[in-house]
Motif scaffolding. Structure first.
Motif, mmCIF file in Angstrom:
data_model
loop_
_atom_site.group_PDB
_atom_site.id
_atom_site.type_symbol
_atom_site.label_atom_id
_atom_site.label_comp_id
_atom_site.label_asym_id
_atom_site.label_seq_id
_atom_site.Cartn_x
_atom_site.Cartn_y
_atom_site.Cartn_z
ATOM 1 N N GLU A 178 -19.371 -88.981 126.667
ATOM 2 C CA GLU A 178 -20.705 -89.520 126.367
ATOM 3 C C GLU A 178 -20.779 -91.000 126.726
ATOM 4 O O GLU A 178 -21.734 -91.455 127.353
ATOM 5 C CB GLU A 178 -21.016 -89.302 124.884
ATOM 6 C CG GLU A 178 -22.454 -89.606 124.541
ATOM 7 C CD GLU A 178 -22.790 -89.294 123.094
ATOM 8 O OE1 GLU A 178 -22.126 -88.414 122.505
ATOM 9 O OE2 GLU A 178 -23.705 -89.946 122.557
ATOM 10 N N LYS A 179 -19.730 -91.743 126.351
ATOM 11 C CA LYS A 179 -19.720 -93.188 126.638
ATOM 12 C C LYS A 179 -19.731 -93.417 128.151
ATOM 13 O O LYS A 179 -20.472 -94.253 128.663
ATOM 14 C CB LYS A 179 -18.476 -93.823 126.007
ATOM 15 C CG LYS A 179 -18.388 -95.323 126.197
ATOM 16 C CD LYS A 179 -17.226 -95.890 125.399
ATOM 17 C CE LYS A 179 -17.178 -97.413 125.470
ATOM 18 N NZ LYS A 179 -16.919 -97.924 126.796
ATOM 19 N N HIS A 180 -18.907 -92.648 128.862
ATOM 20 C CA HIS A 180 -18.870 -92.816 130.316
ATOM 21 C C HIS A 180 -20.249 -92.562 130.926
ATOM 22 O O HIS A 180 -20.718 -93.319 131.773
ATOM 23 C CB HIS A 180 -17.842 -91.869 130.946
ATOM 24 C CG HIS A 180 -17.998 -91.755 132.429
ATOM 25 N ND1 HIS A 180 -17.474 -92.678 133.308
ATOM 26 C CD2 HIS A 180 -18.696 -90.871 133.192
ATOM 27 C CE1 HIS A 180 -17.824 -92.360 134.537
ATOM 28 N NE2 HIS A 180 -18.564 -91.265 134.505
ATOM 29 N N GLU A 181 -20.890 -91.488 130.467
ATOM 30 C CA GLU A 181 -22.168 -91.117 131.089
ATOM 31 C C GLU A 181 -23.280 -92.111 130.751
ATOM 32 O O GLU A 181 -24.246 -92.235 131.495
ATOM 33 C CB GLU A 181 -22.543 -89.682 130.698
ATOM 34 C CG GLU A 181 -21.621 -88.694 131.409
ATOM 35 C CD GLU A 181 -21.826 -87.256 131.009
ATOM 36 O OE1 GLU A 181 -22.649 -86.991 130.115
ATOM 37 O OE2 GLU A 181 -21.139 -86.397 131.582
ATOM 38 N N GLN A 182 -23.110 -92.819 129.627
ATOM 39 C CA GLN A 182 -24.096 -93.863 129.322
ATOM 40 C C GLN A 182 -23.985 -95.020 130.307
ATOM 41 O O GLN A 182 -24.937 -95.754 130.525
ATOM 42 C CB GLN A 182 -23.884 -94.386 127.898
ATOM 43 C CG GLN A 182 -24.451 -93.456 126.844
ATOM 44 C CD GLN A 182 -23.991 -93.812 125.446
ATOM 45 O OE1 GLN A 182 -23.220 -94.747 125.244
ATOM 46 N NE2 GLN A 182 -24.452 -93.061 124.472
ATOM 47 N N GLU A 183 -22.777 -95.189 130.864
ATOM 48 C CA GLU A 183 -22.559 -96.326 131.760
ATOM 49 C C GLU A 183 -22.381 -95.902 133.214
ATOM 50 O O GLU A 183 -22.257 -96.754 134.095
ATOM 51 C CB GLU A 183 -21.299 -97.088 131.313
ATOM 52 C CG GLU A 183 -21.441 -97.694 129.926
ATOM 53 C CD GLU A 183 -20.103 -98.088 129.320
ATOM 54 O OE1 GLU A 183 -19.072 -97.837 129.972
ATOM 55 O OE2 GLU A 183 -20.106 -98.629 128.210
ATOM 56 N N CYS A 184 -22.349 -94.597 133.462
ATOM 57 C CA CYS A 184 -22.034 -94.100 134.807
ATOM 58 C C CYS A 184 -23.066 -94.619 135.815
ATOM 59 O O CYS A 184 -24.272 -94.524 135.599
ATOM 60 C CB CYS A 184 -22.028 -92.567 134.796
ATOM 61 S SG CYS A 184 -21.720 -91.859 136.410
ATOM 62 N N ILE A 185 -22.564 -95.145 136.916
ATOM 63 C CA ILE A 185 -23.479 -95.724 137.909
ATOM 64 C C ILE A 185 -24.162 -94.635 138.731
ATOM 65 O O ILE A 185 -25.029 -94.921 139.544
ATOM 66 C CB ILE A 185 -22.751 -96.700 138.860
ATOM 67 C CG1 ILE A 185 -21.583 -95.987 139.551
ATOM 68 C CG2 ILE A 185 -22.293 -97.937 138.129
ATOM 69 C CD1 ILE A 185 -21.013 -96.763 140.710
#
Ligand SMILES: [Zn+2]
Ligand SMILES: [Zn+2]
Ligand SMILES: [Zn+2]
Ligand SMILES: [Zn+2]
Length: 340
Positions: A178-185
């Protein structure tokens, strides 16, 4: 299925379970067994030491545990493709019910440190700090221990980013997804044109708008006002900054005039911040000073997933400011970089 962990010397195995010399069950991996049961057969080749002839007692416990787990499952979640990482030649793909990767109390993904009661029910550290020494599955006081084997298992499970189809090649631990996808470019942006279903990276959206909808982006220098003329009914004007950030000036027709709003096109708030100033002047009578003005101290980022909406800051332009002969608005736009 029965799984054993390496135990220090001095511990003995009794009736298929490792026990301490005091006869206290050390570890029976109840949660890990449930997890492995929730995977496909491919998971059975996991490089975990195991024995193949389960006792009836453990099978019974496993079934009871699965039934309890199901009753606590968060609805609406689906089976996930996961990869259990190891050496390249031992890496395997499995399908897994993602519910088993969640804490059965708070439904958040389990992440180290993970704790288990004396029977083997696991909880996350946040829930443990709230429930104290009582296991809500056993309904009695218990002593919690770290569940290192499950932590290792959880850390070895990597799931693909949901933006893989937009170019993200990352595999992340399930609890970090979830955290990655919030920041995924690679989170997509959407085409704001009516009836167009295009979605893609910010850069590909620019190509799409130019090639498919024949938009003509206007280059804009920061900290400098730019005067443009815009047809009263033109819905979008695209600006591209010196750092290639894209800004969309949306124009929404209302009963009392045009509402102008500026957004920065991007899936997340960028590390760079911008402010905007928009003013609309009466071109015919500008010497008389008739104009409206709006400043947005922090231009919002938007993936345009719901089209363009009026945010906190917008400029309402009364119909008198429309040039009667051309039907155009004369707009001054200025975008400034804001120091973080
Ligand atoms: Zn929890
Ligand atoms: Zn318990
Ligand atoms: Zn990603
Ligand atoms: Zn489009």
């Amino acid at each position: 299925m029965k799984i054993f962990q390496k135990v220090p010397q001095g511990y003995t195995s009794r009736q298929g379970k490792y026990t301490t010399t005091q006869g206290v069950p050390l570890f029976n991996h109840k949660a890990l067994i449930s997890m492995l049961s929730a995977t496909s057969e491919a998971a059975m080749s996991l490089p975990i030491k195991r024995r193949s002839s389960p006792t009836e007692e453990l099978e019974g416990e496993k079934e009871r545990s699965k039934m309890k787990l199901r009753s606590f499952m968060k609805p609406g979640k689906e089976q996930q493709e996961v990869v259990v990482l190891g050496r390249p030649d031992s890496e395997i793909s499995v399908r897994m019910d993602s519910n088993v990767l969640d804490c059965i109390i708070c439904f958040e993904p389990l992440k180290p440190p993970i704790f288990q009661c004396e029977v083997g029910h696991v909880v996350c550290s946040v829930c443990l700090s709230k429930i104290g020494e009582r296991c809500h599955m056993c309904c009695k006081t218990t002593r919690y221990r770290r569940c290192f084997a499950l932590e290792q298992f959880i850390d070895a499970i990597k799931v693909q980013c949901s933006n893989a189809k937009y170019g993200c090649n990352e595999f992340i631990a399930y609890y970090q997804k979830e955290k990655h996808e919030q920041e995924c470019i690679h989170v997509p942006c959407f085409c704001p044109e009516n009836g167009c279903s295009f979605e893609g990276s910010t850069r590909s959206l620019l190509d799409h708008l130019v090639t498919m909808h024949e938009w003509s982006p206007t280059n804009i220098k920061y900290n400098k006002a730019l005067r443009i003329s815009m047809a009263r009914d033109r819905r979008f004007t695209l600006f591209v900054g010196e750092d290639l950030s894209m800004f969309l000036l949306g124009n929404i027709l209302t009963d009392i005039g045009n509402a102008l709003t500026m957004v920065c096109i991007g899936p997340h708030d960028s590390e760079l911040s911008y402010s905007s100033k928009i003013s609309v002047v009466d071109r015919v009578a500008c010497e008389k000073g008739r104009f409206v003005f709006q400043m947005d101290p922090l231009v919002e980022s938007s993936s345009l997933s719901g089209g363009i909406k009026l945010g906190k800051f917008f400029l309402l332009v009364p119909p008198e400011l429309v040039d009667g002969s051309t039907g155009e608005l004369t707009i001054n736009v200025r975008i400034d970089k804001v120091n973080p």
